[in-house]
Write a protein that holds these residues in place. Sequence first.
Motif, PDB file in Angstrom:
ATOM      1  N   SER A   5       0.791  -1.010  -0.032  1.00 14.28           N
ATOM      2  CA  SER A   5       0.098   0.039   0.070  1.00 14.28           C
ATOM      3  C   SER A   5       0.920   1.347   0.074  1.00 14.28           C
ATOM      4  O   SER A   5       1.953   1.152   0.469  1.00 14.28           O
ATOM      5  CB  SER A   5      -0.935   0.029   1.083  1.00 14.28           C
ATOM      6  N   HIS A  32      -4.344   0.933  -0.681  1.00 16.68           N
ATOM      7  CA  HIS A  32      -4.348  -0.419  -1.455  1.00 16.68           C
ATOM      8  C   HIS A  32      -4.093  -0.169  -3.008  1.00 16.68           C
ATOM      9  O   HIS A  32      -4.412   0.751  -3.664  1.00 16.68           O
ATOM     10  CB  HIS A  32      -5.605  -1.295  -1.371  1.00 16.68           C
ATOM     11  N   GLU A  35      -6.917   0.234  -5.189  1.00 18.40           N
ATOM     12  CA  GLU A  35      -7.675   1.323  -4.970  1.00 18.40           C
ATOM     13  C   GLU A  35      -7.478   2.438  -6.065  1.00 18.40           C
ATOM     14  O   GLU A  35      -6.457   2.781  -6.224  1.00 18.40           O
ATOM     15  CB  GLU A  35      -7.511   1.823  -3.526  1.00 18.40           C
ATOM     16  N   GLY A  61      -8.748  -2.059   5.467  1.00 17.21           N
ATOM     17  CA  GLY A  61      -8.654  -1.237   4.319  1.00 17.21           C
ATOM     18  C   GLY A  61      -9.733  -1.574   3.390  1.00 17.21           C
ATOM     19  O   GLY A  61     -10.951  -2.238   3.759  1.00 17.21           O
ATOM     20  N   SER A  63     -10.057  -4.019   1.230  1.00 13.19           N
ATOM     21  CA  SER A  63     -10.260  -5.316   0.809  1.00 13.19           C
ATOM     22  C   SER A  63     -11.189  -5.954   1.860  1.00 13.19           C
ATOM     23  O   SER A  63     -11.306  -7.053   1.751  1.00 13.19           O
ATOM     24  CB  SER A  63      -8.959  -5.885   0.571  1.00 13.19           C
TER      25      SER A  63
END
Length: 181
Positions: A5, A32, A35, A61, A63
């Motif tokens: 990340s 992420h 993202e 996060g 996920s």
Amino acid sequence: MALNSTIHTVTVHLADVDRTVYEELELRVARHPSETAAYLVTRLLAYCLEYEEGIAFSDGGVSATDQPPVLVRDLTGRLTTWIDVGAPDAERIHRAGKLADRVAIYTHRDPAKVLAALPAKRIHRAETIPVYSLDREFVDAVAAAVDRRTEWTVSVTDRHLFLEIDGAPFSVEIVEHRLDG
């Protein structure tokens, strides 16, 4: 090899006149690899627009399937507010309505499409869940201005968001929709 990340450090000067919230925030946000920049911006703005004692970004996060991107816990650790971003599915929102006292959705996507996918499904307390849409062009312009270290000045008055990022001004109306029409 898995990608890591990217950490974004955002200093926020928040003045939400609508809710009488005035804060200086130092946020460290993990983005992420999967993202999008638009999702990150919407997540950051949802945090600012919902800011209150106990607010946090989820541990898992973007996920995490069992947690929202942004949440509020009370002093006992109980989940009080579930703040989702993007276009969550009906099952997720239904579960959120059972777990938290309050649920809100912030989207940078076409709100008509987001809303169309949800009403046909059973959602616990759907009539209480606001869906806030942010204009996609606004979100894309802000996303282009986001760097790993940025300073934001966020002002909200009469559901209009005024944002300045490192001297560049942006503004948008925050439009509220309801799942029940």
